[in-house]
Design a protein around this motif. Structure first.
Motif, PDB file in Angstrom:
ATOM      1  N   ARG A  53     -19.761  19.180  19.204  1.00  0.00           N
ATOM      2  CA  ARG A  53     -18.355  19.521  18.982  1.00  0.00           C
ATOM      3  C   ARG A  53     -17.682  18.535  18.023  1.00  0.00           C
ATOM      4  O   ARG A  53     -16.949  18.948  17.116  1.00  0.00           O
ATOM      5  N   LYS A  56     -19.198  18.819  14.415  1.00  0.00           N
ATOM      6  CA  LYS A  56     -19.020  20.157  13.827  1.00  0.00           C
ATOM      7  C   LYS A  56     -20.353  20.815  13.499  1.00  0.00           C
ATOM      8  O   LYS A  56     -20.471  21.537  12.502  1.00  0.00           O
ATOM      9  N   SER A  58     -22.949  23.584  14.666  1.00  0.00           N
ATOM     10  CA  SER A  58     -22.932  24.760  15.535  1.00  0.00           C
ATOM     11  C   SER A  58     -24.313  25.192  15.997  1.00  0.00           C
ATOM     12  O   SER A  58     -24.435  25.926  16.967  1.00  0.00           O
ATOM     13  N   GLU A 167     -18.942  21.818   4.692  1.00  0.00           N
ATOM     14  CA  GLU A 167     -18.111  22.439   5.718  1.00  0.00           C
ATOM     15  C   GLU A 167     -17.496  23.736   5.206  1.00  0.00           C
ATOM     16  O   GLU A 167     -17.428  24.733   5.930  1.00  0.00           O
TER      17      GLU A 167
END
Length: 258
Positions: A53, A56, A58, A167
């Motif tokens: 988390r 970042k 996933s 990102e």
């Protein structure tokens, strides 16, 4: 432990390490935050969900791959617990000590003689041509030091840009996947609506008999028509749902006459 020097040493290692990508850097910074909360005491106990988390990340596969890469490259020491009720342990190494020998060996020998030569030339007003040439030689050496510092700053800035670009790409891919899923679900609902709306309400036997009588056709044929289409679910050709049973009855009558 000086965490500023530690991070500086870490980013200097990252700048020359071509095997790392922005995901590795993000994961290490997340681990560093856990280490910071633990007052820089080793080992730290980590939770996969919390680290993913904060960093970042996933994908669980990407998380484990990057964690093992940082371990094999000597950035951390990872000890998995393989126990769902007990967190894994991670040891972080102090990179601040790596900066001390570099600062002493490179900066002091270069800076001290530069100031001595400048002071001597400033006191001696009657400088010869040889002394003037030595004074001009000092400028590129100072610029070289500044350029080296600028390169280190640019390397850190480039890493931040790479992490930002990574990102943005990941968010763009997630948006495309969500759009594809929405389009596929919309098409599926549209097909179901078409099929549902196209199915005619099944007539009763009495309605069929009445229709055949109005067209002066025997009741027996009405019974045959009703039994045939009731047995196949009121499908035309065994595939397509019947839209108008009266039109189908007209075709039945015409085929029976021929």
């Amino acid at each position: 432990m000086n965490y500023i020097k530690h991070l500086t040493g870490f980013f200097e290692k990252v700048a020359i390490d071509k095997t790392l990508n922005p995901t590795h850097v993000s994961l290490y910074i997340a681990l560093f935050q856990f280490w910071n909360c633990n007052r820089f005491k080793n080992p730290i106990s980590i939770s996969r969900d919390e680290v993913m988390r904060i960093s970042k990340i996933s994908s669980k596969a990407t998380y484990h791959k990057c964690l093992k890469n940082l371990h094999s490259l000597g950035y951390i020491n990872y000890e998995p617990s393989y126990n769902p009720f007990k967190g894994s342990h991670v040891y972080l190494f102090n990179f601040s000590d790596d900066l001390k020998p570099i600062q002493k060996s490179e900066r002091k020998p270069k800076i001290e003689p530069l100031f001595e030569q400048v002071d001597e030339q400033a006191l001696n007003k009657s400088c010869t041509s040889d002394e003037t040439s030595s004074e001009q030689a000092l400028v590129p050496s100072i610029n070289y030091i500044n350029n080296t510092n600028n390169l280190n700053i640019e390397n850190v800035s480039n890493l931040n840009k790479q992490a930002k670009n990574f990102e943005e790409i990941k968010n763009f891919q997630l948006k495309n996947e969500n759009l594809k899923e929405e389009k596929s679900s919309a098409k599926k609902e549209e097909k179901e609506f078409v099929v549902t709306s196209s199915i005619v309400e099944k007539p009763k036997l009495e309605e069929v008999k009445s229709y055949f009588q109005e067209n002066n056709f025997p009741e027996l044929e009405a019974q045959k028509f009703f039994n045939y289409f009731s047995s196949n679910g009121w499908l035309v050709g065994g595939k397509t749902p019947m839209v108008d049973w009266q039109a189908a009855a007209q075709n039945w009558i015409l085929n029976s006459i021929n």
